[in-house]
Design a protein around this motif. Sequence first.
Motif, PDB file in Angstrom:
ATOM      1  N   LEU A  79      22.021  25.109  48.925  1.00 35.98           N
ATOM      2  CA  LEU A  79      23.206  24.981  48.086  1.00 35.98           C
ATOM      3  C   LEU A  79      23.038  24.040  46.893  1.00 35.98           C
ATOM      4  O   LEU A  79      23.958  23.912  46.085  1.00 35.98           O
ATOM      5  N   ALA A  80      21.889  23.375  46.771  1.00 40.31           N
ATOM      6  CA  ALA A  80      21.724  22.392  45.689  1.00 40.31           C
ATOM      7  C   ALA A  80      22.016  22.967  44.301  1.00 40.31           C
ATOM      8  O   ALA A  80      22.768  22.363  43.523  1.00 40.31           O
ATOM      9  N   PRO A  81      21.465  24.122  43.916  1.00 43.88           N
ATOM     10  CA  PRO A  81      21.778  24.643  42.583  1.00 43.88           C
ATOM     11  C   PRO A  81      23.246  25.043  42.424  1.00 43.88           C
ATOM     12  O   PRO A  81      23.793  24.987  41.319  1.00 43.88           O
ATOM     13  N   PHE A  82      23.884  25.435  43.519  1.00 46.44           N
ATOM     14  CA  PHE A  82      25.317  25.751  43.454  1.00 46.44           C
ATOM     15  C   PHE A  82      26.119  24.495  43.123  1.00 46.44           C
ATOM     16  O   PHE A  82      27.028  24.521  42.287  1.00 46.44           O
ATOM     17  N   PHE A  83      25.767  23.387  43.787  1.00 46.92           N
ATOM     18  CA  PHE A  83      26.466  22.131  43.518  1.00 46.92           C
ATOM     19  C   PHE A  83      26.189  21.638  42.093  1.00 46.92           C
ATOM     20  O   PHE A  83      27.042  20.984  41.482  1.00 46.92           O
ATOM     21  N   SER A  84      25.025  21.920  41.565  1.00 44.60           N
ATOM     22  CA  SER A  84      24.719  21.514  40.194  1.00 44.60           C
ATOM     23  C   SER A  84      25.679  22.163  39.206  1.00 44.60           C
ATOM     24  O   SER A  84      26.137  21.527  38.251  1.00 44.60           O
TER      25      SER A  84
ATOM     26  N   LEU B 258      31.618   9.843  42.237  1.00 46.67           N
ATOM     27  CA  LEU B 258      31.273   8.844  43.249  1.00 46.67           C
ATOM     28  C   LEU B 258      29.981   9.216  43.969  1.00 46.67           C
ATOM     29  O   LEU B 258      29.153   8.348  44.267  1.00 46.67           O
ATOM     30  N   GLY B 259      29.799  10.509  44.234  1.00 52.42           N
ATOM     31  CA  GLY B 259      28.561  10.939  44.870  1.00 52.42           C
ATOM     32  C   GLY B 259      27.348  10.675  44.003  1.00 52.42           C
ATOM     33  O   GLY B 259      26.301  10.229  44.486  1.00 52.42           O
ATOM     34  N   LEU B 260      27.480  10.959  42.699  1.00 53.35           N
ATOM     35  CA  LEU B 260      26.383  10.674  41.772  1.00 53.35           C
ATOM     36  C   LEU B 260      26.102   9.176  41.702  1.00 53.35           C
ATOM     37  O   LEU B 260      24.944   8.758  41.604  1.00 53.35           O
ATOM     38  N   ALA B 261      27.170   8.367  41.749  1.00 54.05           N
ATOM     39  CA  ALA B 261      26.982   6.910  41.704  1.00 54.05           C
ATOM     40  C   ALA B 261      26.177   6.428  42.906  1.00 54.05           C
ATOM     41  O   ALA B 261      25.268   5.601  42.772  1.00 54.05           O
ATOM     42  N   VAL B 262      26.502   6.939  44.090  1.00 51.90           N
ATOM     43  CA  VAL B 262      25.753   6.574  45.297  1.00 51.90           C
ATOM     44  C   VAL B 262      24.304   7.051  45.185  1.00 51.90           C
ATOM     45  O   VAL B 262      23.366   6.338  45.543  1.00 51.90           O
ATOM     46  N   ASN B 263      24.114   8.244  44.659  1.00 53.01           N
ATOM     47  CA  ASN B 263      22.774   8.802  44.513  1.00 53.01           C
ATOM     48  C   ASN B 263      21.933   7.961  43.567  1.00 53.01           C
ATOM     49  O   ASN B 263      20.779   7.618  43.868  1.00 53.01           O
ATOM     50  N   LEU B 264      22.493   7.613  42.421  1.00 48.50           N
ATOM     51  CA  LEU B 264      21.731   6.888  41.398  1.00 48.50           C
ATOM     52  C   LEU B 264      21.447   5.447  41.792  1.00 48.50           C
ATOM     53  O   LEU B 264      20.398   4.902  41.440  1.00 48.50           O
ATOM     54  N   THR B 265      22.384   4.819  42.510  1.00 47.62           N
ATOM     55  CA  THR B 265      22.180   3.418  42.901  1.00 47.62           C
ATOM     56  C   THR B 265      21.347   3.284  44.157  1.00 47.62           C
ATOM     57  O   THR B 265      20.783   2.215  44.418  1.00 47.62           O
ATOM     58  N   GLY B 266      21.267   4.357  44.938  1.00 41.40           N
ATOM     59  CA  GLY B 266      20.505   4.296  46.180  1.00 41.40           C
ATOM     60  C   GLY B 266      21.177   3.525  47.284  1.00 41.40           C
ATOM     61  O   GLY B 266      20.538   3.198  48.297  1.00 41.40           O
ATOM     62  N   LEU B 267      22.467   3.241  47.136  1.00 45.66           N
ATOM     63  CA  LEU B 267      23.183   2.490  48.163  1.00 45.66           C
ATOM     64  C   LEU B 267      23.417   3.379  49.381  1.00 45.66           C
ATOM     65  O   LEU B 267      23.980   4.467  49.256  1.00 45.66           O
ATOM     66  N   PRO B 268      23.003   2.941  50.567  1.00 46.51           N
ATOM     67  CA  PRO B 268      23.229   3.750  51.773  1.00 46.51           C
ATOM     68  C   PRO B 268      24.679   3.629  52.236  1.00 46.51           C
ATOM     69  O   PRO B 268      25.302   2.568  52.122  1.00 46.51           O
ATOM     70  N   LEU B 269      25.219   4.723  52.751  1.00 45.57           N
ATOM     71  CA  LEU B 269      26.568   4.671  53.320  1.00 45.57           C
ATOM     72  C   LEU B 269      26.491   4.106  54.735  1.00 45.57           C
ATOM     73  O   LEU B 269      25.599   4.480  55.507  1.00 45.57           O
ATOM     74  N   PRO B 270      27.395   3.211  55.103  1.00 46.26           N
ATOM     75  CA  PRO B 270      27.442   2.748  56.501  1.00 46.26           C
ATOM     76  C   PRO B 270      27.603   3.935  57.442  1.00 46.26           C
ATOM     77  O   PRO B 270      28.310   4.899  57.116  1.00 46.26           O
ATOM     78  N   GLY B 271      26.951   3.879  58.595  1.00 48.09           N
ATOM     79  CA  GLY B 271      26.951   4.994  59.529  1.00 48.09           C
ATOM     80  C   GLY B 271      28.330   5.540  59.872  1.00 48.09           C
ATOM     81  O   GLY B 271      28.565   6.754  59.761  1.00 48.09           O
TER      82      GLY B 271
ATOM     83  N   MET C  17      26.553  15.598  46.289  1.00 49.46           N
ATOM     84  CA  MET C  17      25.980  14.907  45.134  1.00 49.46           C
ATOM     85  C   MET C  17      25.226  13.651  45.565  1.00 49.46           C
ATOM     86  O   MET C  17      24.212  13.294  44.955  1.00 49.46           O
ATOM     87  N   ALA C  18      25.675  12.980  46.613  1.00 49.65           N
ATOM     88  CA  ALA C  18      24.992  11.782  47.089  1.00 49.65           C
ATOM     89  C   ALA C  18      23.614  12.119  47.645  1.00 49.65           C
ATOM     90  O   ALA C  18      22.674  11.319  47.546  1.00 49.65           O
ATOM     91  N   ARG C  19      23.476  13.320  48.222  1.00 48.43           N
ATOM     92  CA  ARG C  19      22.222  13.711  48.870  1.00 48.43           C
ATOM     93  C   ARG C  19      21.363  14.616  47.995  1.00 48.43           C
ATOM     94  O   ARG C  19      20.259  14.994  48.402  1.00 48.43           O
ATOM     95  N   LEU C  20      21.845  14.989  46.821  1.00 48.34           N
ATOM     96  CA  LEU C  20      21.132  15.916  45.957  1.00 48.34           C
ATOM     97  C   LEU C  20      19.882  15.271  45.363  1.00 48.34           C
ATOM     98  O   LEU C  20      19.911  14.128  44.907  1.00 48.34           O
ATOM     99  N   ASP C  21      18.783  16.016  45.378  1.00 49.45           N
ATOM    100  CA  ASP C  21      17.556  15.576  44.710  1.00 49.45           C
ATOM    101  C   ASP C  21      17.732  15.852  43.217  1.00 49.45           C
ATOM    102  O   ASP C  21      17.604  16.981  42.761  1.00 49.45           O
ATOM    103  N   LEU C  22      18.048  14.803  42.462  1.00 55.02           N
ATOM    104  CA  LEU C  22      18.389  14.983  41.052  1.00 55.02           C
ATOM    105  C   LEU C  22      17.212  15.497  40.231  1.00 55.02           C
ATOM    106  O   LEU C  22      17.410  16.130  39.193  1.00 55.02           O
ATOM    107  N   SER C  23      16.008  15.228  40.682  1.00 52.45           N
ATOM    108  CA  SER C  23      14.846  15.693  39.921  1.00 52.45           C
ATOM    109  C   SER C  23      14.697  17.209  39.994  1.00 52.45           C
ATOM    110  O   SER C  23      14.090  17.824  39.117  1.00 52.45           O
TER     111      SER C  23
END
Length: 308
Positions: free
Chosen positions: A124-129, A178-191, A52-58
């Motif tokens: 897998l994007a549509p599966f995760f949707s 949580l994944g959607l929250a990271v996706n929508l806010t654009g916050l990068p995860l520390p390496g 969800m964090a990496r999903l292209d929501l559009s």
Amino acid sequence: MQGVLAVTLPVFLIIGAGYLAVWRGLFSAGQVDGLMVFTQRFAIPCLLFLAMARLDLSEGFDWRLLATYYSGSLVCFAAGIAGTLLWLGRGAEDAVAVGFAGMFANTVLLGLPIAERAYGTGALAPFFSIIAFHAGFCYLIGVTAMEVVRAGGGGLLGGLASVGRRLAGNSLVIGVVLGLAVNLTGLPLPGPLDEAVTLIARAALPAALFGLGGVLVQYRPEGDSRGIALVCGIALVLHPAWAWGMGRLLGLEDAPFRAAVLLAAMAPGVNSYLFAAIYGRAVRIGASSVLIGTAASVLTVSFWLLIL
């Protein structure tokens, strides 16, 4: 056909290995429980979080995709209730439990590994949707219906509150949110954190498949054979057939169309049994449907993959 079997057989062989290991005492029931706790509370939530964090929501969320799959879920729920009342001659509470079993497909433990082998990680994007809404949608429908039936029509608010409590503590839902929250806010995860979550996520699917096989040992085929046939017929035939027809009607593109039909073709999930056990209704039908439906899906899933 050989290509289809090359996709499905390894998945079911891992399930069979888990079943055999527990059946022969090489892996204890307690160890299986621990493995399932790891997969369902940690590894799979990490997998869903990253997806969800990496999903292209559009592109990932298409209302036609969701309508195709979840309209089928509602049809299956209604078919299970009608079949239980009219064919099995059982009461309304049993009918809701059977309807839930027909509706709740094993999209995560069974659907994701097959989809990944069939189409690759990048598809897998549509599966995760679909999976993002699956637990919430099914429990909302099932719990609310059961509470309404139990309260004689006045339990809607109680049912909704029960759904909210269950979902708030559901690790899979938490991972999606949580994944959607990271996706929508654009916050990068520390390496280092991203690496750690990725490592855990890699263990999710093989461990879940082995654990699923071990869990199935508990679900001995017993109870009403007509009820089991009803659930398996709804889950393995009606749901994917509906998704096929609705997907064509709505003009879904190939990738989301495959996702809707393939996930709809999955056997009843373990939650089918858990829901029945919570309410003490149609428990043997729910348990046996998980086992027999999973075994039968070796053939039915291969068929749907073949025509997709």
